[in-house]
Enzyme design. Structure first.
Site, PDB file in Angstrom:
ATOM      1  N   GLU A 162      -4.422   8.053  -3.162  1.00  0.00           N
ATOM      2  CA  GLU A 162      -4.903   6.800  -2.589  1.00  0.00           C
ATOM      3  C   GLU A 162      -5.201   5.771  -3.670  1.00  0.00           C
ATOM      4  O   GLU A 162      -5.093   4.570  -3.438  1.00  0.00           O
ATOM      5  CB  GLU A 162      -6.151   7.067  -1.737  1.00  0.00           C
TER       6      GLU A 162
ATOM      7  N   HIS B 221       0.823  -1.206   0.000  1.00  0.00           N
ATOM      8  CA  HIS B 221       0.000   0.000   0.000  1.00  0.00           C
ATOM      9  C   HIS B 221       0.864   1.266   0.000  1.00  0.00           C
ATOM     10  O   HIS B 221       0.714   2.137  -0.869  1.00  0.00           O
ATOM     11  CB  HIS B 221      -0.915  -0.019   1.227  1.00  0.00           C
ATOM     12  N   GLU B 222       1.762   1.349   0.973  1.00  0.00           N
ATOM     13  CA  GLU B 222       2.616   2.548   1.048  1.00  0.00           C
ATOM     14  C   GLU B 222       3.563   2.613  -0.142  1.00  0.00           C
ATOM     15  O   GLU B 222       3.946   3.703  -0.578  1.00  0.00           O
ATOM     16  CB  GLU B 222       3.383   2.566   2.367  1.00  0.00           C
TER      17      GLU B 222
ATOM     18  N   HIS C 221       1.921   4.606  -2.799  1.00  0.00           N
ATOM     19  CA  HIS C 221       2.094   6.039  -2.537  1.00  0.00           C
ATOM     20  C   HIS C 221       3.516   6.475  -2.906  1.00  0.00           C
ATOM     21  O   HIS C 221       3.730   7.531  -3.528  1.00  0.00           O
ATOM     22  CB  HIS C 221       1.868   6.330  -1.050  1.00  0.00           C
TER      23      HIS C 221
END
Length: 512
Positions: free
Chosen positions: A304, A274-275, A278
């Site tokens: 996001e 997830h990160e 980003h």
């Protein structure tokens, strides 16, 4: 035609302001990773000083004078009067700088300083309160932050709802009236789908995910996946924090964090992915446009979308695990040697209403967001008192998910956002899911071989596509324009709903 070169005096000043903001972000990163506990009060003052200096420079006479030469003060549009027209990049830069300037001009410097100081302290108290399961410890700080955010909405002004002024900071041009029908459309299809899944004869056992997985090996596997995604460790790093996050100081210095539970494999694994999404966005921004809106992420919803696309569309897919599951079994042979790929795939996609948002499955995740969206509006508009928030939280949990939190740490204290004053942030998570499904669907249409590339571990094929289509443009386009440009359609919940109905229909054998 006038180009970005014409705006060199403006961009030079914007870069200086960004240096201050980046330094404040570095102090915030350190606060959440390595700062000793005793440094909190001094750190709050340091961050407040830097953020106030950046604010004062943005609204100062130099920026105002330069903008006044090139922008219509009534509309914020680049003026073509008395000379050559502007090219698209220069026009976009002026539009976005004017937007930032106009918003910041409405906020007094004293207010900016107070907000920065109080949220820095509140974040530290929140971490302690969560650890101690003590909402009363955090309550006075939340009351102060909430009052400041109401004050901010009044300063900024709004046409309809005070919440709109706060939401606009994270998702420009988005309003409650625009969000509500989107959320209603989601709820109308998600709740019946959830009911069908829970009533299915298919019962998935995810116990394999909750064994002892040594922390150091979890982190090493996370780094392996991040590297395969194209996250550049020469321009980034992975650290631990209470709440995973990504911080960017420049495209050459983008840092991600994760958290590790030795008895819970998904937490570290999926927070890394997830990160990483980003981080790829921030590393993919144009370094030559650093400090200007054209070198910044478009919105929190678009940001996001990158993390949710990687975490879910890729990271919870069969093609991804056909490549990476054999590697994971090599890292954890005792835990996984007896577990077939299909069983592991089912386990990481099991649908089960859970207390914790960041651990929620794709189907129930947006119900967590709707809960917070409702509560934020009620708090900002005075329909719920902060003293009553824990009980209201559980009422909403029962309404949306049919469960309630036995502890405050697993309930009202689970998210860091309100301590940071990030009211209006939560809806961008759902918007990110919608953007992600629409973008990923387009990527698969344009690259018919994408599943095969992912199965072979060549994840950078997707990274390059996202860089070309999304990352490198910064705030050149509005979110609406970007989606039209990339996918040929405005944002719609339909691709996301189709994705979920197809995936879970197959997994839980729901039939037509």
């Amino acid at each position: 035609m006038k180009t970005l070169a014409t705006l060199a005096p403006l961009t030079a000043r914007l870069r200086e302001i960004q240096h201050l903001n980046s330094t404040a972000s570095l102090l915030s990163w350190d606060q959440e990773t390595y700062m000793p506990p005793g440094g909190g009060e001094a750190r709050a003052e340091q961050i407040a000083t830097l953020q106030t200096l950046a604010h004062d420079r943005l609204i100062g006479p130099d920026i105002e004078r330069l903008l006044g030469q090139w922008v219509d003060p009534a509309t914020g549009q680049a003026s073509d009067a008395g000379g050559e027209p502007w090219d698209e990049s220069a026009r976009a830069l002026l539009r976005e700088v004017w937007r930032d300037f106009s918003r910041a001009k409405k906020l007094p410097s004293d207010f900016v300083s107070r907000l920065a100081r109080e949220t820095s302290i509140a974040q530290q108290v929140w971490a302690e309160a969560k650890q101690k399961n003590d909402y009363q410890l955090f309550l006075p700080h939340l009351r102060t932050v909430l009052a400041l955010k109401r004050e901010e909405a009044d300063y900024l002004g709004y046409a309809d709802r005070p919440y709109d002024a706060l939401l606009d900071h994270y998702e420009p041009r988005m309003t409650v009236s625009h969000l509500q029908p989107i959320f209603a459309a989601l709820k109308a299809r998600l709740v019946p789908l959830l009911t069908r899944v829970l009533q299915s004869d298919v019962k998935i056992d995810d116990g394999v995910l909750f064994q002892r997985y040594p922390a150091d090996r979890q982190i090493e596997f996370g780094k392996l996946v991040l590297t395969a995604m194209g996250y550049d460790f020469r321009r980034g790093r992975l650290d631990l924090s209470a709440h995973p996050f990504t911080t960017s100081f420049h495209p050459t210095d983008v840092r991600v964090t994760t958290r590790v539970y030795e008895q819970e494999l998904p937490a570290c694994l999926f927070s890394c992915i997830h990160e990483g999404g980003h981080g790829l966005y921030d590393q993919g921004l144009d370094p030559d446009r650093y400090g200007t809106p054209l070198g910044e992420a478009l919105s929190l919803g678009i940001h996001e979308s990158q993390s949710r696309l990687w975490e879910n569309c890729v990271g919870r897919s069969r093609p991804f695990w056909r490549c990476f599951y054999p590697m994971l079994r090599q890292v954890f042979p005792e835990q996984l040697d007896h577990v077939a790929l299909d069983d592991f795939y089912a386990a990481i996609n099991r649908v089960k209403p859970t207390l914790i948002r960041v651990e929620a499955d794709e189907l129930t995740y947006n119900l967590h967001i709707m809960l917070r969206f409702d509560l934020e509006q009620d708090l900002i508009e005075g329909r719920v008192r902060v003293e009553d928030l824990p009980s209201r939280w559980n009422e909403k949990m029962r309404e949306y998910l049919g469960i309630s939190a036995p502890t405050e740490a697993d309930g009202v204290l689970q998210d860091v956002h309100w301590s940071l004053g990030a009211f209006g942030y939560f809806p961008t998570y759902t918007l990110g899911n919608l953007y992600a499904a629409q973008l990923y669907g387009q990527a698969r249409r344009e690259m018919s071989h994408l599943d095969a590339e992912i199965e072979a571990g060549r994840l950078v094929v997707l990274t390059r596509w996202l860089n070309q289509k999304v990352h490198r443009w910064g705030r050149m386009f509005t979110a609406e324009h970007l989606m039209q440009r990339v996918t040929g359609a405005a944002l719609t919940p339909e691709p996301f709903l189709h994705y979920l109905e197809t995936k879970y229909g197959e997994l839980y054998r729901l039939g037509g």
